[in-house]
Motif scaffolding. Structure first.
Motif, PDB file in Angstrom:
ATOM      1  N   CYS A 147       0.830  -1.197   0.000  1.00 29.22           N
ATOM      2  CA  CYS A 147       0.000   0.000   0.000  1.00 29.22           C
ATOM      3  C   CYS A 147       0.869   1.253   0.000  1.00 29.22           C
ATOM      4  O   CYS A 147       1.964   1.250   0.579  1.00 29.22           O
ATOM      5  CB  CYS A 147      -0.891  -0.017   1.244  1.00 29.22           C
ATOM      6  N   VAL A 148       0.356   2.305  -0.622  1.00 30.42           N
ATOM      7  CA  VAL A 148       0.966   3.637  -0.526  1.00 30.42           C
ATOM      8  C   VAL A 148      -0.085   4.610  -0.021  1.00 30.42           C
ATOM      9  O   VAL A 148      -1.226   4.617  -0.479  1.00 30.42           O
ATOM     10  CB  VAL A 148       1.546   4.115  -1.872  1.00 30.42           C
ATOM     11  N   MET A 149       0.308   5.423   0.951  1.00 30.33           N
ATOM     12  CA  MET A 149      -0.546   6.495   1.449  1.00 30.33           C
ATOM     13  C   MET A 149      -0.290   7.701   0.546  1.00 30.33           C
ATOM     14  O   MET A 149       0.678   8.445   0.721  1.00 30.33           O
ATOM     15  CB  MET A 149      -0.214   6.809   2.908  1.00 30.33           C
ATOM     16  N   SER A 175      -0.765  13.649   4.081  1.00 28.19           N
ATOM     17  CA  SER A 175      -0.834  14.905   4.831  1.00 28.19           C
ATOM     18  C   SER A 175      -1.624  14.719   6.116  1.00 28.19           C
ATOM     19  O   SER A 175      -2.165  15.673   6.667  1.00 28.19           O
ATOM     20  CB  SER A 175      -1.455  16.019   3.975  1.00 28.19           C
ATOM     21  N   SER A 176      -1.699  13.477   6.565  1.00 33.29           N
ATOM     22  CA  SER A 176      -2.426  13.158   7.786  1.00 33.29           C
ATOM     23  C   SER A 176      -1.505  13.297   8.990  1.00 33.29           C
ATOM     24  O   SER A 176      -0.393  13.800   8.889  1.00 33.29           O
ATOM     25  CB  SER A 176      -3.018  11.746   7.691  1.00 33.29           C
ATOM     26  N   GLY A 177      -1.965  12.795  10.145  1.00 33.95           N
ATOM     27  CA  GLY A 177      -1.215  12.944  11.372  1.00 33.95           C
ATOM     28  C   GLY A 177      -0.080  11.947  11.540  1.00 33.95           C
ATOM     29  O   GLY A 177       0.022  10.955  10.811  1.00 33.95           O
ATOM     30  N   ALA A 178       0.742  12.223  12.547  1.00 33.25           N
ATOM     31  CA  ALA A 178       1.915  11.392  12.798  1.00 33.25           C
ATOM     32  C   ALA A 178       1.541   9.958  13.146  1.00 33.25           C
ATOM     33  O   ALA A 178       2.234   9.016  12.752  1.00 33.25           O
ATOM     34  CB  ALA A 178       2.750  12.006  13.920  1.00 33.25           C
ATOM     35  N   ARG A 179       0.438   9.765  13.878  1.00 30.70           N
ATOM     36  CA  ARG A 179       0.053   8.415  14.281  1.00 30.70           C
ATOM     37  C   ARG A 179      -0.288   7.555  13.067  1.00 30.70           C
ATOM     38  O   ARG A 179       0.108   6.388  12.997  1.00 30.70           O
ATOM     39  CB  ARG A 179      -1.129   8.469  15.251  1.00 30.70           C
ATOM     40  N   LEU A 180      -1.022   8.106  12.096  1.00 26.83           N
ATOM     41  CA  LEU A 180      -1.355   7.323  10.908  1.00 26.83           C
ATOM     42  C   LEU A 180      -0.102   7.015  10.111  1.00 26.83           C
ATOM     43  O   LEU A 180       0.034   5.915   9.561  1.00 26.83           O
ATOM     44  CB  LEU A 180      -2.379   8.056  10.041  1.00 26.83           C
ATOM     45  N   ALA A 195       1.588   4.145  11.921  1.00 28.98           N
ATOM     46  CA  ALA A 195       0.850   2.900  11.717  1.00 28.98           C
ATOM     47  C   ALA A 195       1.078   2.346  10.314  1.00 28.98           C
ATOM     48  O   ALA A 195       1.275   1.135  10.134  1.00 28.98           O
ATOM     49  CB  ALA A 195      -0.638   3.133  11.969  1.00 28.98           C
ATOM     50  N   ALA A 196       1.038   3.214   9.319  1.00 26.08           N
ATOM     51  CA  ALA A 196       1.260   2.778   7.941  1.00 26.08           C
ATOM     52  C   ALA A 196       2.654   2.179   7.781  1.00 26.08           C
ATOM     53  O   ALA A 196       2.832   1.123   7.147  1.00 26.08           O
ATOM     54  CB  ALA A 196       1.064   3.950   6.987  1.00 26.08           C
ATOM     55  N   LEU A 197       3.640   2.847   8.338  1.00 23.90           N
ATOM     56  CA  LEU A 197       5.009   2.345   8.230  1.00 23.90           C
ATOM     57  C   LEU A 197       5.166   1.015   8.965  1.00 23.90           C
ATOM     58  O   LEU A 197       5.866   0.106   8.490  1.00 23.90           O
ATOM     59  CB  LEU A 197       5.993   3.383   8.775  1.00 23.90           C
ATOM     60  N   GLU A 198       4.509   0.880  10.111  1.00 23.16           N
ATOM     61  CA  GLU A 198       4.570  -0.376  10.863  1.00 23.16           C
ATOM     62  C   GLU A 198       3.991  -1.531  10.059  1.00 23.16           C
ATOM     63  O   GLU A 198       4.425  -2.676  10.193  1.00 23.16           O
ATOM     64  CB  GLU A 198       3.816  -0.229  12.185  1.00 23.16           C
ATOM     65  N   MET A 199       3.011  -1.229   9.207  1.00 23.51           N
ATOM     66  CA  MET A 199       2.410  -2.273   8.364  1.00 23.51           C
ATOM     67  C   MET A 199       3.206  -2.511   7.086  1.00 23.51           C
ATOM     68  O   MET A 199       2.809  -3.322   6.252  1.00 23.51           O
ATOM     69  CB  MET A 199       0.965  -1.891   8.039  1.00 23.51           C
ATOM     70  N   GLY A 200       4.311  -1.794   6.913  1.00 21.61           N
ATOM     71  CA  GLY A 200       5.145  -1.987   5.730  1.00 21.61           C
ATOM     72  C   GLY A 200       4.750  -1.136   4.548  1.00 21.61           C
ATOM     73  O   GLY A 200       5.225  -1.369   3.430  1.00 21.61           O
ATOM     74  N   PHE A 201       3.893  -0.131   4.756  1.00 27.10           N
ATOM     75  CA  PHE A 201       3.394   0.699   3.672  1.00 27.10           C
ATOM     76  C   PHE A 201       4.375   1.834   3.355  1.00 27.10           C
ATOM     77  O   PHE A 201       5.365   2.033   4.039  1.00 27.10           O
ATOM     78  CB  PHE A 201       2.029   1.290   4.039  1.00 27.10           C
ATOM     79  N   TYR A 202       4.044   2.556   2.303  1.00 26.99           N
ATOM     80  CA  TYR A 202       4.859   3.678   1.828  1.00 26.99           C
ATOM     81  C   TYR A 202       4.085   4.985   2.007  1.00 26.99           C
ATOM     82  O   TYR A 202       2.851   5.003   1.966  1.00 26.99           O
ATOM     83  CB  TYR A 202       5.218   3.496   0.351  1.00 26.99           C
ATOM     84  N   LEU A 203       4.817   6.083   2.179  1.00 25.28           N
ATOM     85  CA  LEU A 203       4.234   7.418   2.248  1.00 25.28           C
ATOM     86  C   LEU A 203       4.648   8.189   1.001  1.00 25.28           C
ATOM     87  O   LEU A 203       5.834   8.194   0.649  1.00 25.28           O
ATOM     88  CB  LEU A 203       4.729   8.179   3.480  1.00 25.28           C
ATOM     89  N   SER A 204       3.701   8.839   0.351  1.00 31.81           N
ATOM     90  CA  SER A 204       4.016   9.578  -0.865  1.00 31.81           C
ATOM     91  C   SER A 204       3.992  11.077  -0.587  1.00 31.81           C
ATOM     92  O   SER A 204       3.032  11.609  -0.020  1.00 31.81           O
ATOM     93  CB  SER A 204       3.023   9.229  -1.972  1.00 31.81           C
ATOM     94  N   MET A 205       5.047  11.745  -1.018  1.00 26.56           N
ATOM     95  CA  MET A 205       5.232  13.172  -0.790  1.00 26.56           C
ATOM     96  C   MET A 205       4.736  13.945  -2.008  1.00 26.56           C
ATOM     97  O   MET A 205       5.160  13.693  -3.134  1.00 26.56           O
ATOM     98  CB  MET A 205       6.720  13.455  -0.550  1.00 26.56           C
ATOM     99  N   SER A 231      13.651   4.695   2.570  1.00 23.89           N
ATOM    100  CA  SER A 231      13.290   3.524   1.771  1.00 23.89           C
ATOM    101  C   SER A 231      11.787   3.314   1.652  1.00 23.89           C
ATOM    102  O   SER A 231      11.341   2.401   0.945  1.00 23.89           O
ATOM    103  CB  SER A 231      13.921   2.260   2.367  1.00 23.89           C
ATOM    104  N   ARG A 232      10.981   4.159   2.327  1.00 29.06           N
ATOM    105  CA  ARG A 232       9.519   4.037   2.246  1.00 29.06           C
ATOM    106  C   ARG A 232       8.866   5.288   1.677  1.00 29.06           C
ATOM    107  O   ARG A 232       7.682   5.525   1.911  1.00 29.06           O
ATOM    108  CB  ARG A 232       8.948   3.780   3.633  1.00 29.06           C
ATOM    109  N   ILE A 233       9.602   6.082   0.931  1.00 32.10           N
ATOM    110  CA  ILE A 233       9.085   7.349   0.423  1.00 32.10           C
ATOM    111  C   ILE A 233       8.934   7.315  -1.098  1.00 32.10           C
ATOM    112  O   ILE A 233       9.842   6.872  -1.809  1.00 32.10           O
ATOM    113  CB  ILE A 233      10.010   8.519   0.817  1.00 32.10           C
ATOM    114  N   LEU A 234       7.788   7.786  -1.570  1.00 30.95           N
ATOM    115  CA  LEU A 234       7.563   8.022  -2.998  1.00 30.95           C
ATOM    116  C   LEU A 234       7.319   9.514  -3.202  1.00 30.95           C
ATOM    117  O   LEU A 234       7.101  10.256  -2.240  1.00 30.95           O
ATOM    118  CB  LEU A 234       6.351   7.243  -3.502  1.00 30.95           C
TER     119      LEU A 234
END
Length: 267
Positions: A155-157, A161-166, A169-179, A201-204
């Motif tokens: 998954c990619v978020m 632009s959401s909060g730090a907790r999400l 959580a996303a990173l803990e599940m192995g997901f990626y964050l897109s900038m 390594s988890r940034i798009l």
């Protein structure tokens, strides 16, 4: 000097904003180093146009889903619909899907059901899920985790632009964050801090064009070439060179969007 290779992992090339000059837009993207891009279908009725653009242009791929803001006005997509679409060689992701309680809170329950169907399709196809989240962090975390407990998926978020907790959580599940271009805005310091705490390594990177043009084009029509401006900010956030940031995010894209990576190697 040749710019470093970048991928715009999320744009909307089928939108009417680009109808008049799409060839020029794609040429500018390639001149800026953006060799590949994923054009996102947000409604089933738009799929033929999105697919045709991808078929006509090298380096353009697409994803299929029902945007949460459209759930209340469009017929629901089924898992079978999404799985069937995924058979196309250039269809590389499931979504965008997700939850938007800022603009469309009235359809919250239908959005949750739609999100669960998209998760099931991602699990069934092995394609990454593409998530839109706004003002729904708690429900988003719960539903993503619920799906992960049932069967792992990637998954990619998108446009995070959401909060730090999400983010955590996303990173803990192995997901990626897109900038996106939001990260370049002067008042986005807190968001940049969230990204800085994530592994590179988890940034798009993405544009979400025609929306959210980065500085120095904020307020204008966005386009894939402007990925380079967001990448410049990303390099500053992570304390690396622009070439290193571009290489890292491109490698991350290939790791997540494996079908697009295979197609690029075969071309």
């Amino acid at each position: 000097m040749t710019p470093p290779e970048l991928v715009d992992s999320h744009c909307h090339l089928d939108f009417a904003d680009f109808d008049a000059d799409l060839p020029e837009i794609l040429a500018r993207a390639r001149a800026a180093g953006v060799r590949r891009m994923v054009s996102i279908c947000t409604k089933p009725a738009n799929e033929p146009k999105v697919r045709a653009i991808a078929e006509a242009h090298e380096g353009v791929f697409y994803a299929m889903g029902l945007h949460p803001m459209s759930v209340g006005e469009c017929p629901p997509l089924s898992v079978d619909d999404l799985v069937a679409s995924a058979r196309h060689p250039k269809m590389v992701g499931i979504g965008e899907t997700g939850l938007d309680y800022h603009y469309t809170p009235d359809s919250a329950e239908a959005q949750k059901q739609s999100l669960r169907l998209h998760i099931e399709a991602a699990q069934g196809t092995g394609l990454p899920l593409i998530i839109h989240a706004r003002a729904a962090d708690a429900d988003m975390e719960a539903i993503l985790a619920e799906g992960m407990a049932r069967q792992p998926y990637s998954c990619v978020m998108h446009c995070f632009s959401s909060g730090a907790r999400l983010a955590e959580a996303a990173l803990e599940m192995g997901f990626y964050l897109s900038m996106s271009g939001i990260a370049t805005f002067p008042k986005s310091g807190e968001l940049r801090e969230i990204f800085a705490r994530a592994p590179l390594s988890r940034i798009l990177v993405e544009t979400d064009s025609p929306y959210l043009a980065p500085v120095p084009y904020r307020g204008r029509r966005n386009e894939p070439a402007y990925t380079a401006f967001t990448a410049k900010t990303g390099a500053q956030v992570f304390g690396v060179s622009e070439a290193e940031f571009a290489a890292a995010t491109t490698a991350n894209f290939d790791r997540l969007f494996t079908k697009a990576a295979r197609a690029a190697k075969a071309a």
